[in-house]
Enzyme design. Structure first.
Site, PDB file in Angstrom:
ATOM      1  N   ASP A  14     -22.081 -18.941 -71.709  1.00 11.05           N
ATOM      2  CA  ASP A  14     -21.848 -19.958 -70.685  1.00 11.05           C
ATOM      3  C   ASP A  14     -21.453 -19.310 -69.356  1.00 11.05           C
ATOM      4  OD1 ASP A  14     -21.732 -22.506 -69.690  1.00 11.05           O
ATOM      5  OD2 ASP A  14     -19.728 -22.943 -70.451  1.00 11.05           O
TER       6      ASP A  14
ATOM      7  N   ASN B 113     -29.619 -29.704 -73.699  1.00  9.68           N
ATOM      8  CA  ASN B 113     -29.968 -29.108 -72.396  1.00  9.68           C
ATOM      9  C   ASN B 113     -31.214 -29.731 -71.747  1.00  9.68           C
ATOM     10  OD1 ASN B 113     -28.803 -25.717 -73.171  1.00  9.68           O
ATOM     11  ND2 ASN B 113     -27.790 -27.364 -72.044  1.00  9.68           N
TER      12      ASN B 113
HETATM   13  C1  FPP Z   1     -25.216 -21.778 -70.007  1.00  5.39           C
HETATM   14  O1  FPP Z   1     -24.790 -21.554 -68.693  1.00  5.39           O
HETATM   15  C2  FPP Z   1     -26.428 -21.024 -70.277  1.00  5.39           C
HETATM   16  C3  FPP Z   1     -27.604 -21.554 -70.696  1.00  5.39           C
HETATM   17  C4  FPP Z   1     -27.800 -22.991 -70.956  1.00  5.39           C
HETATM   18  C5  FPP Z   1     -28.799 -20.722 -70.875  1.00  5.39           C
HETATM   19  C6  FPP Z   1     -28.619 -19.398 -71.539  1.00  5.39           C
HETATM   20  C7  FPP Z   1     -29.848 -18.629 -71.268  1.00  5.39           C
HETATM   21  C8  FPP Z   1     -29.896 -17.326 -70.937  1.00  5.39           C
HETATM   22  C9  FPP Z   1     -28.729 -16.433 -70.920  1.00  5.39           C
HETATM   23  C10 FPP Z   1     -31.221 -16.817 -70.507  1.00  5.39           C
HETATM   24  C11 FPP Z   1     -31.909 -15.848 -71.348  1.00  5.39           C
HETATM   25  C12 FPP Z   1     -31.733 -15.920 -72.802  1.00  5.39           C
HETATM   26  C13 FPP Z   1     -32.424 -15.148 -73.678  1.00  5.39           C
HETATM   27  C14 FPP Z   1     -32.128 -15.274 -75.123  1.00  5.39           C
HETATM   28  C15 FPP Z   1     -33.437 -14.178 -73.246  1.00  5.39           C
HETATM   29  P1  FPP Z   1     -24.670 -22.793 -67.694  1.00  5.39           P
HETATM   30  O2  FPP Z   1     -25.956 -22.931 -66.961  1.00  5.39           O
HETATM   31  O3  FPP Z   1     -24.238 -24.007 -68.446  1.00  5.39           O
HETATM   32  O4  FPP Z   1     -23.537 -22.292 -66.738  1.00  5.39           O
HETATM   33  P2  FPP Z   1     -22.446 -23.157 -65.994  1.00  5.39           P
HETATM   34  O5  FPP Z   1     -21.485 -23.655 -67.038  1.00  5.39           O
HETATM   35  O6  FPP Z   1     -21.813 -22.175 -65.083  1.00  5.39           O
HETATM   36  O7  FPP Z   1     -23.170 -24.248 -65.258  1.00  5.39           O
END
Ligand code: FPP
Length: 248
Positions: A24, A72
């Site tokens: 996250d 998501n």
């Molecule tokens: C949460 O951060 C993250 C995600 C929903 C996506 C995770 C994906 C990756 C790390 C990309 C690549 C993955 C692989 C396996 C190659 P958020 O967007 O909710 O962050 P925030 O809480 O700061 O808004």
């Protein structure tokens, strides 16, 4: 004892057998730099590579990463499609390297809702790495624990209805084995500072040690992983017993 229940070995915890990560903070990382959220996900993909390599080097047998939850889809369409593209590209780009490290890649979740192109990439990556043994890398895409449990219960109920499973033989192991991820989690890391499970591996985390890091996922590096593993190594895993019982 099945493989699933034999993981619950009480006493001092050393290296987790199954490490799961809620990655996250990508969005906040990007916003703090005045960039689009997708830049945070791109930076997050670099952190993914670092952590996979570090986990493999340390001998962690199972690593499960939460890349895209079944909730998501509610994000803006542009972010969803950019994330899907990034996941497909990252898989295609890194499969050879991960294969060379003897890593088996599994995508866990309902892949039927993904684009045909991404489904093809997933099938190729899984087929190429399916015989690898050093580490299993589960990447959760369109994953939700309640969805996973619902499909597992349907599967088990169908076995009972068909007469292949007696109701009295149905136990926790039967359910574990019907999940996308059958193994219990030893250590769950969540980055970004929130104390939430977010519908991730609810059954498998029944006895997980939980480590919440304030660090945003793109900044989570090998030193941060070491901190989390040190926390885990310092935990006493009692599984409902007392410390005195464990000392015997
Ligand atoms: C949460 O951060 C993250 C995600 C929903 C996506 C995770 C994906 C990756 C790390 C990309 C690549 C993955 C692989 C396996 C190659 P958020 O967007 O909710 O962050 P925030 O809480 O700061 O808004």
């Amino acid at each position: 004892m099945t493989e699933v229940s034999s993981q619950l070995s009480p006493g001092a915890a050393k290296l987790p057998r199954h490490l799961a990560v809620i990655m996250d903070g990508n969005g906040r990382w990007a916003q703090a730099r005045g960039q689009m959220r997708i830049k945070g996900h791109q930076a997050g993909a670099n952190a993914v590579r670092t952590i996979i390599k570090a986990a493999r080097t340390r001998g962690i047998p199972i690593l499960t990463l939460y890349a895209f939850s079944s909730e998501n889809w509610k994000r803006p369409a542009t972010e969803v499609s950019a994330l899907m593209q990034l996941l497909g590209m990252a898989l295609a780009e890194h499969v050879d390297e991960l294969h060379s490290y003897d890593i088996k890649i599994r995508i866990v979740g309902d892949v039927s809702a993904l684009s045909p192109t991404l489904q093809r990439t997933i099938a190729q990556v899984e087929a190429k790495t399916c015989h690898n043994r050093s580490m299993t890398l589960n990447i959760a895409i369109n994953y939700g624990a309640r969805l996973e449990l619902t499909q597992a219960l349907k599967q088990v109920a169908a076995q009972v209805v068909a007469g292949r499973l007696k109701l009295e033989d149905l136990d926790a192991t039967t359910i574990s084995q019907a999940l996308y991820v059958p193994q219990d989690v030893d250590l769950l890391i969540r980055t970004g500072g929130e104390f939430r499970l977010s519908n991730f591996l609810l059954w498998q985390c029944a006895y997980a040690e939980i480590y919440v890091s304030e660090v945003l996922w793109p900044d989570f590096d090998e030193a941060e992983l070491t901190r989390a593993l040190e926390f885990y190594a310092g935990r006493e895993r009692r599984f409902g017993m007392t410390s005195a019982q464990l000392a015997k």
